[in-house]
Design a protein around this motif. Structure first.
Motif, PDB file in Angstrom:
ATOM      1  N   THR B 218      16.730  30.253 -14.543  1.00 24.00           N
ATOM      2  CA  THR B 218      17.730  31.316 -14.623  1.00 24.00           C
ATOM      3  C   THR B 218      18.973  30.739 -15.231  1.00 24.00           C
ATOM      4  OG1 THR B 218      18.368  30.791 -12.370  1.00 24.00           O
ATOM      5  CG2 THR B 218      16.851  32.638 -12.669  1.00 24.00           C
ATOM      6  N   GLU B 220      21.933  30.783 -14.119  1.00 23.15           N
ATOM      7  CA  GLU B 220      22.747  30.060 -13.141  1.00 23.15           C
ATOM      8  C   GLU B 220      22.219  28.661 -12.899  1.00 23.15           C
ATOM      9  OE1 GLU B 220      21.985  32.907 -10.170  1.00 23.15           O
ATOM     10  OE2 GLU B 220      23.403  34.348 -11.086  1.00 23.15           O
ATOM     11  N   GLN B 221      20.944  28.625 -12.782  1.00 22.89           N
ATOM     12  CA  GLN B 221      20.351  27.316 -12.606  1.00 22.89           C
ATOM     13  C   GLN B 221      20.712  26.410 -13.741  1.00 22.89           C
ATOM     14  OE1 GLN B 221      16.171  28.234 -12.131  1.00 22.89           O
ATOM     15  NE2 GLN B 221      16.166  27.665  -9.969  1.00 22.89           N
TER      16      GLN B 221
END
Lengths: 198, 240
Positions: B218, B220-221
């Motif tokens: 993702t 964010e990851q």
């Protein structure tokens, strides 16, 4: 009879002395006679060869004492020569009459003589067997006569028998050779007449 | 009549056969000795009289007997005129002298010549016979040689058989080698295909995992990861 004994018999493959001698003699005579006869008639040669042997033995054995000499007689010789010659003559007339007539007139004979020539030729033809037989018998008679005369001489002149025996021996050798020669002449002349007839 | 006399000695069986005219009976060999040809002529005296004639007198009268007999008998015949010495006798005497002369003078030479000729004939006949024998012997020898050489043929046949077997063996081995290589080729092919399949599936799996992982990341990851990375770098640089 003696001639039967003397003629060799072939019982064995390898010839005896006498056999060989006889064969050689016949071989020489065969060569002699074959020259006088045409090649196509060579089969008839045996007649003349046997005739010669016949006469030769007759002549030869007549020289022996106490043997009758049949060939010194005209009756015997004439029956041989006349029968053979007549058969040849008849054969010639029957098969080649034109040839026979042609030969009565020789080549290039002059015309006036022609008739005469035919007569002469005919006589010479017909006289042939007579001459043959008379030649043989006269030879034999004369030979035997001389032999007998000489032996008569020996009989009467026993003292000079060696000389007369030598003469007689020479005469006998002459007679032996004559017996062969006369037989040869007789048969060779007949073979020549035979040759003329065909 | 004479024929009847001759028949008298014939056994009855044979008589019957002879009467019928049938000649089926086998010819029996006679007990008589075979006639032999005398090679040499028998001995003669005076050039022509056989020696046996003189032997007739020999036991009774001795050697001179026949001569005495001939002389006395001859003189008897002449003296009593049983035999007359006329012209034929003298001619015969001369003829005899000629024949004796020929026999003694020409005879031996002629005989030698004829013997030579007979020998030639005999040799000629014998030579043909001997040639025939020699030919037969040569044929026998040849056949023996052929037999011997045919024995060698057996060996040659064996060698040829071995040779054929060897050829067959070689052929078999060659075929075996071909089969081996062919099978090996096939197996290699299969193994290569297997390898390729495995590589493709591996690659595919790796891609799939990578893709799945990448898909699973993702933002964010990613962001945290980046930040973490920067932080790590900073710590590293600080350490350096």
């Amino acid at each position: 009879m003696m001639s039967i004994i003397i003629f060799p018999l072939n019982y064995w493959l390898i010839p005896s002395r006498f056999n060989l001698l006889f064969n050689k003699f016949i071989f020489i005579l065969f060569n002699e006679f074959s020259m006088s006869i045409k090649k196509k008639n060579i089969n008839n040669l045996m007649i003349f060869l046997s005739l010669m042997f016949f006469i030769m033995f007759m002549n030869f054995f007549s020289l022996f004492p106490y043997i009758f000499s049949s060939t010194s007689h005209l009756l015997f010789n004439l029956s041989l020569s006349l029968s053979l010659w007549l058969s040849f003559f008849i054969y010639l007339i029957y098969n080649f009459p034109i040839n026979f007539l042609k030969h009565l007139v020789p080549l290039n004979s002059p015309k006036p003589l022609m008739n005469f020539m035919v007569i002469i030729e005919l006589i010479s033809l017909i006289i042939r067997p007579w001459t043959l037989s008379i030649r043989l018998s006269s030879n034999l008679i004369s030979g035997h006569l001389i032999l007998i005369l000489l032996s008569n001489f020996m009989m009467n002149w026993i003292s000079i028998i060696p000389i007369s025996m030598m003469i007689q021996n020479m005469l006998l050798i002459l007679e032996i050779s004559m017996s062969m020669i006369q037989a040869y002449v007789f048969s060779i002349l007949l073979s020549l007449y035979f040759n003329e007839s065909n | 009549m004479l024929s009847r006399l001759s028949f008298r000695h014939i056994p009855s069986q044979l008589k019957a056969i002879a009467a019928c005219g049938i000649q089926t009976s086998a010819v029996k060999s006679s007990s008589e000795p075979r006639p032999k040809r005398p090679v040499e002529a028998p001995r003669v005296r005076f050039g022509f009289i056989p020696d046996e004639w003189f032997q007739l007198f020999h036991p009774k009268t001795g050697v001179t007997g026949p001569y005495v007999f001939l002389t006395t008998f001859g003189t008897y015949l002449v003296s009593k005129e049983w035999y007359v010495l006329e012209d034929e006798y003298y001619t015969g005497l001369c003829l005899l002298s000629i024949f004796l002369f020929a026999t003694y003078k020409v005879g031996p030479k002629l005989g030698a010549y004829l013997d030579k000729e007979i020998d030639a004939v005999e040799n000629n006949l014998n030579s043909s016979r001997e040639e025939e024998i020699a030919d037969c012997k040569a044929i026998i020898q040849n056949l023996e040689k052929e037999k011997w050489s045919s024995e060698a043929q057996l060996m040659i046949y064996d060698i040829k058989k071995q040779n054929v077997l060897m050829q067959l063996e070689a052929n078999y081995r060659e075929n075996l080698a071909i089969a081996y290589t062919e099978v090996k080729k096939l197996l290699d092919y299969h193994s290569q295909i297997d390898g390729i399949n495995r590589r493709i599936s591996q690659k595919h799996m790796v891609q799939w995992i990578t893709n799945s992982v990448l898909k699973a990341i993702t933002p964010e990851q990613e962001k945290t990861n980046l930040l973490q990375c920067i932080k790590d770098l900073e710590t590293l640089s600080a350490k350096a």
